[in-house]
Design a protein around this motif. Structure first.
Motif, mmCIF file in Angstrom:
data_model
loop_
_atom_site.group_PDB
_atom_site.id
_atom_site.type_symbol
_atom_site.label_atom_id
_atom_site.label_comp_id
_atom_site.label_asym_id
_atom_site.label_seq_id
_atom_site.Cartn_x
_atom_site.Cartn_y
_atom_site.Cartn_z
ATOM 1 N N ASN A 7 0.785 -1.335 -0.053
ATOM 2 C CA ASN A 7 -0.104 0.030 0.064
ATOM 3 C C ASN A 7 1.035 1.187 0.090
ATOM 4 O OD1 ASN A 7 -2.421 -1.052 -0.115
ATOM 5 N ND2 ASN A 7 -2.628 -1.246 2.301
ATOM 6 N N SER A 18 3.225 0.533 3.161
ATOM 7 C CA SER A 18 2.742 -0.770 4.085
ATOM 8 C C SER A 18 3.041 -2.199 3.293
ATOM 9 C CB SER A 18 1.262 -0.492 4.806
ATOM 10 O OG SER A 18 1.514 0.682 5.680
ATOM 11 N N LYS A 20 1.625 -5.618 2.787
ATOM 12 C CA LYS A 20 0.451 -6.374 3.090
ATOM 13 C C LYS A 20 0.338 -7.744 2.224
ATOM 14 C CE LYS A 20 -2.281 -3.920 -0.466
ATOM 15 N NZ LYS A 20 -3.252 -4.851 -0.994
ATOM 16 N N ALA A 56 1.396 -3.628 7.355
ATOM 17 C CA ALA A 56 -0.099 -3.878 7.893
ATOM 18 C C ALA A 56 -0.412 -4.873 8.798
ATOM 19 C CB ALA A 56 -0.742 -3.951 6.350
#
Length: 109
Positions: A7, A18, A20, A56
């Motif tokens: 992200n 982030s 994830k 995340a």
């Protein structure tokens, strides 16, 4: 840029990333490819001065490399490093080392 395993949030000269890749943020072939794409983006967008990477998942930053992807990559010449004495993760590490931006990893897990 839209990624499956990352992200991105750009805030002026800072790019926040982030990781994830549930459930435990395995470093997958998909993530490696996205990090290489991001490397190219950062090389061309030097107005970004700082890159902050977090997870995340509050329990894992990156667990380890996905072993299934590692075996598949080893058998796929298109995923080989350009340099015979260096694997793809070493190439990625050197590419990030040579980026002009300051890189900060927020590791907690």
């Amino acid at each position: 840029m839209n990624f499956e395993t990352l992200n991105l949030r750009e805030n002026g000269a800072v790019l926040e990333i982030s990781i994830k890749n549930p459930p435990v943020n395995l470093m997958s072939g998909q993530m490696v490819g996205e990090l290489f794409q991001l490397t190219g983006y950062l090389m061309q967008n030097q107005h970004i001065r700082v890159v902050v990477i977090d997870s995340a998942n509050e329990d894992f930053f990156i667990a380890h490399f996905d072993l299934d992807d590692l075996v598949a990559s080893a058998n796929d010449p298109s995923k080989a490093s350009r340099y015979p004495d260096m694997n793809i993760l070493q190439s990625l590490g050197l590419a990030w080392q040579n980026l002009p931006q300051v890189k900060i990893a927020k590791v907690d897990g």
